[in-house]
Scaffold this motif. Structure first.
Motif, short mmCIF file in Angstrom:
data_model
loop_
_atom_site.label_atom_id
_atom_site.label_comp_id
_atom_site.label_asym_id
_atom_site.label_seq_id
_atom_site.Cartn_x
_atom_site.Cartn_y
_atom_site.Cartn_z
N LYS A 216 1.46 -29.54 5.47
CA LYS A 216 0.80 -28.63 6.39
C LYS A 216 -0.70 -28.90 6.36
O LYS A 216 -1.32 -28.86 5.29
N ASP B 88 2.09 -19.28 10.75
CA ASP B 88 3.11 -18.47 10.10
C ASP B 88 3.05 -17.01 10.55
O ASP B 88 3.98 -16.24 10.28
N ASP B 89 1.97 -16.63 11.22
CA ASP B 89 1.81 -15.23 11.63
C ASP B 89 1.74 -15.07 13.15
O ASP B 89 1.46 -13.98 13.65
#
Length: 311
Positions: A234, A181-182
């Motif tokens: 996830k 996500d980063d």
């Protein structure tokens, strides 16, 4: 023809050895993964990850009602395709003693002593299924089959044909790609190169869809299944999550990935890409070193996809 693991011809156990790993003898060369103890340990880690992701559950299809599996059926039959070490059907046999559970695999590596309602057979699930109509199943399950299937629509269609009306089909697959996500997954070029090589070599090997997970729901729909559900989890890689449960999952998943790099690579890279064993192992070592770094916030997506044959 199905053959039980207790009545096998000796040739089925005449395993082949290649680059320090052991491979199946039945339908030799059609499946690129080893079957030795090291691989069996990896499969047990993977079984543990799947249970951690779902809070201990082994399936997501709604095959239970008030604690009773498929109560409308008189005789419950369950099939586990590509069963590997047999952990999934053995656990299911313990939970559902009234069910008859079959597990099939190319390799007879399952335990001899199993619950009385659980049986294992050596069979190639890509061949034509020979179960008579009277032996149709109420639930068919497959997990982590990507990289071993040449014709996914055929497999899904055969599952549909061999289910009783109202029966459920479930596939559990993970994406053969990493993300974050980063954006930190972009700092792992070797790992991404490894996944690209896996996809390419798998296609040339004749098992073309390593990344099949996102397409499973569509395949089920095309085969005629209804009430299709696509659940996505996830799965973190490493101990970076703050949540204790996700941290535990990530730690186990990191160990499993470290083992998977060699298991998935050796046969494909040497047979298909023409690398020497030394070249393949050197690349495996570099990928593992990258995985061991603690600077990435990576995860993979697990797909639990299930659908029902119409009543």
């Amino acid at each position: 023809m199905l053959e039980t693991t207790s009545s096998l011809a000796s040739s089925v156990r005449d395993y082949t050895y290649e680059n320090g790993r052991r491979y199946h003898a039945y339908r030799h060369g059609q499946y690129p993964m080893p079957n030795d103890e090291q691989e069996q340990d990896r499969q047990e880690l993977f079984h543990h990850i799947c249970r951690l992701l779902t809070g201990g559950e082994m399936f997501r299809a709604p095959i239970t009602a008030a604690g009773t599996p498929l109560p409308s059926a008189q005789r419950i039959r369950i099939l586990d395709m590509g069963t590997g070490t047999g952990l999934w059907p053995m656990d299911m046999a313990e939970d559902f003693p009234q069910a008859e559970i079959l597990g099939t695999d190319l390799s007879p590596i399952q335990p001899v002593f199993v619950p009385p309602n659980c049986r294992f057979y050596v069979d190639d699930l890509e061949s034509e299924w020979t179960y008579p109509p009277a032996e149709a199943f109420d639930y068919i399950h497959g997990r982590s089959l990507a990289g071993g299937i040449a014709d996914w629509p055929k497999l899904v269609g055969q599952a549909y044909t061999h289910l009783n009306p109202g029966g459920w089909f479930e596939l559990q697959e993970f994406e053969a790609r990493i993300t974050s996500d980063d954006g930190t997954h972009l700092q792992s070029p070797l790992l991404r190169e490894w996944l690209d090589k896996l996809e390419f070599s798998s296609q040339k090997f004749g098992k073309p869809v390593m990344n099949v997970a996102a397409n499973l729901a569509s395949m089920m729909h095309q085969a005629g299944f209804v009430n299709i559900t696509n659940e996505i989890y996830k799965c973190p890689i490493g101990s970076w999550p703050k949540n204790p449960r996700l941290k535990e999952i990530g730690q186990v998943a990191k160990l499993a990935l470290l083992e998977a790099v060699e298991s998935y690579s050796l046969a494909l890279f040497t047979r298909v890409l023409g690398q020497s064993a030394e070249e393949a192992l050197e690349f495996v070592s570099r990928v593992r070193s990258e995985i061991l770094r603690n600077t990435y916030h990576m995860y993979v997506r697990f797909y639990y996809v299930y659908g029902q044959r119409p009543e």
